[in-house]
Design a protein around this motif. Structure first.
Motif, PDB file in Angstrom:
ATOM      1  N   ALA A 352       0.817  -1.225   0.000  1.00 23.32           N
ATOM      2  CA  ALA A 352       0.000   0.000   0.000  1.00 23.32           C
ATOM      3  C   ALA A 352       0.848   1.271   0.000  1.00 23.32           C
ATOM      4  O   ALA A 352       0.545   2.234  -0.681  1.00 23.32           O
ATOM      5  N   GLU A 353       1.932   1.278   0.801  1.00 22.43           N
ATOM      6  CA  GLU A 353       2.761   2.487   0.908  1.00 22.43           C
ATOM      7  C   GLU A 353       4.106   2.304   0.207  1.00 22.43           C
ATOM      8  O   GLU A 353       5.038   3.050   0.481  1.00 22.43           O
ATOM      9  N   SER A 354       4.216   1.290  -0.628  1.00 13.65           N
ATOM     10  CA  SER A 354       5.479   0.950  -1.296  1.00 13.65           C
ATOM     11  C   SER A 354       6.584   0.602  -0.298  1.00 13.65           C
ATOM     12  O   SER A 354       7.784   0.743  -0.601  1.00 13.65           O
ATOM     13  N   ASP A 355       6.179   0.191   0.916  1.00 10.73           N
ATOM     14  CA  ASP A 355       7.155  -0.234   1.926  1.00 10.73           C
ATOM     15  C   ASP A 355       7.470  -1.717   1.767  1.00 10.73           C
ATOM     16  O   ASP A 355       6.575  -2.520   1.482  1.00 10.73           O
ATOM     17  N   PHE A 356       8.733  -2.076   1.992  1.00  8.86           N
ATOM     18  CA  PHE A 356       9.107  -3.493   1.985  1.00  8.86           C
ATOM     19  C   PHE A 356       8.545  -4.162   3.242  1.00  8.86           C
ATOM     20  O   PHE A 356       8.174  -3.478   4.209  1.00  8.86           O
ATOM     21  N   ILE A 357       8.491  -5.479   3.238  1.00  8.57           N
ATOM     22  CA  ILE A 357       8.144  -6.229   4.454  1.00  8.57           C
ATOM     23  C   ILE A 357       9.318  -7.159   4.734  1.00  8.57           C
ATOM     24  O   ILE A 357       9.626  -8.045   3.923  1.00  8.57           O
ATOM     25  N   ILE A 358       9.985  -6.904   5.840  1.00 12.08           N
ATOM     26  CA  ILE A 358      11.131  -7.736   6.224  1.00 12.08           C
ATOM     27  C   ILE A 358      10.911  -8.087   7.684  1.00 12.08           C
ATOM     28  O   ILE A 358      11.257  -7.327   8.590  1.00 12.08           O
ATOM     29  N   ASP A 359      10.281  -9.210   7.912  1.00 12.86           N
ATOM     30  CA  ASP A 359       9.854  -9.503   9.290  1.00 12.86           C
ATOM     31  C   ASP A 359       9.554 -10.991   9.446  1.00 12.86           C
ATOM     32  O   ASP A 359       9.345 -11.705   8.470  1.00 12.86           O
ATOM     33  N   PHE A 360       9.501 -11.403  10.716  1.00  8.10           N
ATOM     34  CA  PHE A 360       9.033 -12.751  11.031  1.00  8.10           C
ATOM     35  C   PHE A 360       7.511 -12.762  10.931  1.00  8.10           C
ATOM     36  O   PHE A 360       6.858 -11.728  11.107  1.00  8.10           O
ATOM     37  N   LEU A 361       6.970 -13.937  10.684  1.00  2.00           N
ATOM     38  CA  LEU A 361       5.499 -14.039  10.676  1.00  2.00           C
ATOM     39  C   LEU A 361       5.001 -14.077  12.108  1.00  2.00           C
ATOM     40  O   LEU A 361       5.499 -14.872  12.908  1.00  2.00           O
ATOM     41  N   PRO A 362       3.986 -13.260  12.427  1.00  2.00           N
ATOM     42  CA  PRO A 362       3.479 -13.279  13.791  1.00  2.00           C
ATOM     43  C   PRO A 362       2.928 -14.668  14.138  1.00  2.00           C
ATOM     44  O   PRO A 362       2.270 -15.298  13.310  1.00  2.00           O
ATOM     45  N   GLY A 363       3.248 -15.131  15.316  1.00  4.24           N
ATOM     46  CA  GLY A 363       2.701 -16.410  15.798  1.00  4.24           C
ATOM     47  C   GLY A 363       3.373 -17.637  15.206  1.00  4.24           C
ATOM     48  O   GLY A 363       2.968 -18.762  15.472  1.00  4.24           O
ATOM     49  N   VAL A 364       4.394 -17.428  14.388  1.00  2.00           N
ATOM     50  CA  VAL A 364       5.091 -18.583  13.795  1.00  2.00           C
ATOM     51  C   VAL A 364       6.579 -18.437  14.084  1.00  2.00           C
ATOM     52  O   VAL A 364       7.131 -17.345  13.956  1.00  2.00           O
ATOM     53  N   GLU A 365       7.194 -19.521  14.462  1.00  2.00           N
ATOM     54  CA  GLU A 365       8.649 -19.465  14.669  1.00  2.00           C
ATOM     55  C   GLU A 365       9.362 -20.003  13.439  1.00  2.00           C
ATOM     56  O   GLU A 365       8.844 -20.890  12.762  1.00  2.00           O
ATOM     57  N   GLY A 366      10.525 -19.447  13.166  1.00  5.52           N
ATOM     58  CA  GLY A 366      11.362 -19.979  12.090  1.00  5.52           C
ATOM     59  C   GLY A 366      10.941 -19.579  10.688  1.00  5.52           C
ATOM     60  O   GLY A 366      11.404 -20.160   9.714  1.00  5.52           O
ATOM     61  N   LEU A 367      10.065 -18.582  10.574  1.00  4.39           N
ATOM     62  CA  LEU A 367       9.637 -18.166   9.237  1.00  4.39           C
ATOM     63  C   LEU A 367       9.662 -16.648   9.114  1.00  4.39           C
ATOM     64  O   LEU A 367       9.072 -15.931   9.921  1.00  4.39           O
ATOM     65  N   MET A 368      10.355 -16.197   8.077  1.00  6.53           N
ATOM     66  CA  MET A 368      10.510 -14.763   7.863  1.00  6.53           C
ATOM     67  C   MET A 368      10.169 -14.466   6.404  1.00  6.53           C
ATOM     68  O   MET A 368      10.367 -15.305   5.536  1.00  6.53           O
ATOM     69  N   VAL A 369       9.672 -13.243   6.146  1.00  8.50           N
ATOM     70  CA  VAL A 369       9.482 -12.832   4.751  1.00  8.50           C
ATOM     71  C   VAL A 369      10.378 -11.623   4.472  1.00  8.50           C
ATOM     72  O   VAL A 369      10.609 -10.782   5.357  1.00  8.50           O
ATOM     73  N   ALA A 370      10.896 -11.566   3.271  1.00  9.88           N
ATOM     74  CA  ALA A 370      11.682 -10.407   2.828  1.00  9.88           C
ATOM     75  C   ALA A 370      11.175 -10.092   1.431  1.00  9.88           C
ATOM     76  O   ALA A 370      11.532 -10.762   0.464  1.00  9.88           O
ATOM     77  N   GLY A 371      10.267  -9.120   1.352  1.00  8.36           N
ATOM     78  CA  GLY A 371       9.651  -8.846   0.055  1.00  8.36           C
ATOM     79  C   GLY A 371       8.844  -7.569   0.080  1.00  8.36           C
ATOM     80  O   GLY A 371       9.200  -6.602   0.751  1.00  8.36           O
ATOM     81  N   GLY A 372       7.746  -7.593  -0.665  1.00  5.33           N
ATOM     82  CA  GLY A 372       6.947  -6.371  -0.822  1.00  5.33           C
ATOM     83  C   GLY A 372       7.768  -5.330  -1.563  1.00  5.33           C
ATOM     84  O   GLY A 372       7.767  -4.142  -1.234  1.00  5.33           O
ATOM     85  N   ASP A 373       8.480  -5.792  -2.590  1.00  2.00           N
ATOM     86  CA  ASP A 373       9.476  -4.937  -3.267  1.00  2.00           C
ATOM     87  C   ASP A 373       8.881  -3.673  -3.881  1.00  2.00           C
ATOM     88  O   ASP A 373       9.570  -2.685  -4.081  1.00  2.00           O
ATOM     89  N   SER A 374       7.590  -3.717  -4.208  1.00  4.73           N
ATOM     90  CA  SER A 374       6.859  -2.547  -4.720  1.00  4.73           C
ATOM     91  C   SER A 374       7.491  -1.913  -5.959  1.00  4.73           C
ATOM     92  O   SER A 374       7.362  -0.710  -6.188  1.00  4.73           O
ATOM     93  N   GLY A 375       8.211  -2.732  -6.702  1.00  7.96           N
ATOM     94  CA  GLY A 375       8.745  -2.278  -7.984  1.00  7.96           C
ATOM     95  C   GLY A 375       9.901  -1.298  -7.899  1.00  7.96           C
ATOM     96  O   GLY A 375      10.247  -0.666  -8.883  1.00  7.96           O
ATOM     97  N   HIS A 376      10.543  -1.202  -6.714  1.00  3.98           N
ATOM     98  CA  HIS A 376      11.668  -0.254  -6.648  1.00  3.98           C
ATOM     99  C   HIS A 376      12.881  -0.839  -5.928  1.00  3.98           C
ATOM    100  O   HIS A 376      13.739  -0.116  -5.432  1.00  3.98           O
ATOM    101  N   ALA A 377      12.994  -2.174  -5.899  1.00  7.31           N
ATOM    102  CA  ALA A 377      14.026  -2.765  -5.034  1.00  7.31           C
ATOM    103  C   ALA A 377      15.317  -3.120  -5.736  1.00  7.31           C
ATOM    104  O   ALA A 377      16.304  -3.415  -5.073  1.00  7.31           O
ATOM    105  N   PHE A 378      15.343  -3.110  -7.076  1.00  9.99           N
ATOM    106  CA  PHE A 378      16.588  -3.590  -7.690  1.00  9.99           C
ATOM    107  C   PHE A 378      17.787  -2.750  -7.260  1.00  9.99           C
ATOM    108  O   PHE A 378      18.854  -3.275  -6.943  1.00  9.99           O
ATOM    109  N   LYS A 379      17.607  -1.443  -7.278  1.00 15.10           N
ATOM    110  CA  LYS A 379      18.727  -0.553  -6.950  1.00 15.10           C
ATOM    111  C   LYS A 379      19.310  -0.856  -5.568  1.00 15.10           C
ATOM    112  O   LYS A 379      20.435  -0.529  -5.266  1.00 15.10           O
ATOM    113  N   MET A 380      18.488  -1.501  -4.731  1.00 13.64           N
ATOM    114  CA  MET A 380      18.900  -1.794  -3.357  1.00 13.64           C
ATOM    115  C   MET A 380      19.675  -3.123  -3.262  1.00 13.64           C
ATOM    116  O   MET A 380      20.034  -3.533  -2.162  1.00 13.64           O
ATOM    117  N   LEU A 381      19.914  -3.775  -4.403  1.00 14.28           N
ATOM    118  CA  LEU A 381      20.605  -5.078  -4.369  1.00 14.28           C
ATOM    119  C   LEU A 381      21.830  -5.084  -3.443  1.00 14.28           C
ATOM    120  O   LEU A 381      22.003  -6.008  -2.660  1.00 14.28           O
TER     121      LEU A 381
END
Ligand SMILES: Cc1cc2nc3c(=O)[nH]c(=O)nc-3n(C[C@H](O)[C@H](O)[C@H](O)COP(=O)(O)OP(=O)(O)OC[C@H]3O[C@@H](n4cnc5c(N)ncnc54)[C@H](O)[C@@H]3O)c2cc1C
Length: 436
Positions: A352-381
């Motif tokens: 919604a705000e073009s913000d990335f999501i880099i976090d653990f999943l609430p209520g779950v252990e051992g699982l993280m997401v790194a995404g929500g690139d919003s079409g502007h993440a390549f430069k951040m490689l």
């Protein structure tokens, strides 16, 4: 088993699912930080045709509406200039403009973006030139012979583009040399997350199952699936919506490549953008600007439809082809009759705000997401991996805007994008109708 508040041990097994921009940068940084047991799996050899980053080139610029990302991008540009990344960075400059038909939204966005950087000390005196006429534009990009009638904007000299696929190959090769294991193809095509239920309702992610039935177990699984994340984790689709944009190339001769050499990246925010031709292939890449196309489908267990990428679209919507042709005739009319080749749509994961999501999943252990690139993440490689590694090492995400968000957030009206979001099926059906 790592969870929120529990840093991951250096010898813990880490499974990175998806070897695109987020996945490779994370593997690289975690390796540098001393993690010794990292596996990257991907449905295709890396860089994969399903990675939005696997392309000839991507814009590297610091201007953002939001100064938070402008700062991060400036840091990324610094990294692009270091010996490790510099062979894949071309500081051609960046010409940003709007045409006289541009909606107010595009005008506002251009001004806000310029404001985010123009007084930053990283930009030396003379970094910017105002563009108010074709003469100004040609002064910064003499190889453009179009009239660019009524274009206004600016030229930013502290920007350029990355040789995208080559940079990803370099990152993957380096990861390999540092001991990161890669599994690709059907063996690496994740189709299901694996969980173990513990007492007191604790859920623990133990890894993933791939399309051929292989199960990969890990203490920490990190999903770096870009636009495809909803296929493995449908509940994230309330925050991350798959959207596509059109890309096409024109083929130039060796002489034409020479004429267009050092052309800055040109981005007319209500039409599209293009790059100097690729020196190996002579292909000049163009992309249409717009609000993006969704692909809504029904997902088992979900009442509402979710948008995920579809492989079935061949070519690009006719309306984008028209935009690209207008961009060519405005800037390089000498190529106006040139056939558009290699037409394809490229999928991103929009929030919604073009913000990335880099976090653990609430209520779950051992699982993280790194995404929500919003079409502007390549430069951040060069820098994404640091942000992921920080979360892994600290055991929690301290940056609020990158946290997992509960509830539904629409990304239908993004402030820096023009146009209206439409479903790709509807847009492509107009192609067929126009042929009848
Ligand atoms: C047309 C277009 C132009 C763009 N231009 C720019 C630009 O100029 N500058 C810029 O900074 N950014 C740009 N971007 C955005 C940039 O490309 C993305 O933000 C970036 O690639 C996202 O990285 P990612 O790692 O999240 O996803 P990706 O790079 O897409 O990687 C996802 C990976 O997951 C893998 N995968 C998918 N499903 C599975 C599965 N089930 N199992 C295993 N692996 C799987 C894929 O094969 C892929 O390797 C552009 C994007 C588009 C579409």
């Amino acid at each position: 088993m790592p969870s929120h508040g529990a840093p991951t041990a250096k010898n813990a097994s880490i499974l990175i699912v998806g070897g695109g921009v987020f996945g490779l940068s994370s593997a690289l940084q975690l390796s540098k930080n001393g993690y010794t047991n990292i596996t990257v799996i991907d449905r295709e050899a890396v860089p994969s045709p399903y990675s939005a980053g696997n392309d000839l080139n991507k814009i590297v610029r610091a201007e953002y509406e939001d100064p938070f990302y402008a700062k991060l991008a400036l840091n990324a540009i610094k990294q692009w200039q270091t010996p490790f990344w510099a062979p894949y960075y071309k500081p051609t400059g960046y010409l940003v403009a709007i045409s006289p038909d541009a909606p107010q939204k595009a005008r506002d966005s251009l001004q806000k973006s310029l404001a985010s950087i123009k007084n930053d000390p990283a930009f030396k005196h003379g970094s910017f030139t105002a563009i108010g006429s074709a003469k100004d534009a040609k002064g910064c990009a003499p190889m453009l012979n179009g009239n660019m009638e009524g274009w206004s904007g600016y030229f930013n000299r502290h920007a350029g583009y990355a040789r995208a696929a080559k940079a990803l190959e370099h990152a993957a090769k380096t990861c390999n040399e540092m001991g990161v294991k890669f599994v690709t193809g059907d063996n690496g095509y994740a189709v299901e997350l694996q969980f173990r239920d513990e007492l007191q309702g604790r859920r623990i992610c133990t890894g993933v199952k791939t399309t051929n039935g292989t199960i990969y177990q890990a203490a920490q699984t990190i999903l770096c699936l870009g636009a495809h994340i909803g296929t493995l984790l449908p509940e994230i689709s309330y925050q991350v919506m798959a959207k596509a944009w059109s890309v096409a190339h024109i083929q130039l001769s060796a002489e034409e490549v020479e004429e267009m050499k050092d052309c800055p990246v040109v981005n007319c925010r209500d039409l599209g953008f293009f790059f100097e031709p690729d020196e190996d292939t002579g292909l000049l890449k163009l992309s249409a600007n717009g609000a993006g196309y969704t692909n809504y489908v029904t997902s088992p267990g979900f009442q509402e439809q979710i948008s995920i990428p579809t492989p079935s679209v061949k070519g690009i919507p006719k309306e984008d082809e028209e935009l690209i042709k207008r961009l060519i005739s405005n800037t390089m009319p000498k190529f106006s009759g040139r056939q558009l080749v290699n037409k394809f749509i490229c999928w991103c994961g929009d929030t919604a705000e073009s913000d990335f999501i880099i976090d653990f999943l609430p209520g779950v252990e051992g699982l993280m997401v790194a995404g929500g690139d919003s079409g502007h993440a390549f430069k951040m490689l060069p820098v994404v991996g640091e942000w992921v590694a920080n979360v892994i090492m600290e055991g929690e995400q301290s940056i609020t805007r990158w946290k997992w968000k509960d509830g539904k957030a629409s990304s239908d009206d993004i402030s820096w994008r023009v146009g209206t979001v439409r479903d790709i099926k509807e847009a492509m059906s107009l192609n067929t109708r126009s042929q009848i």
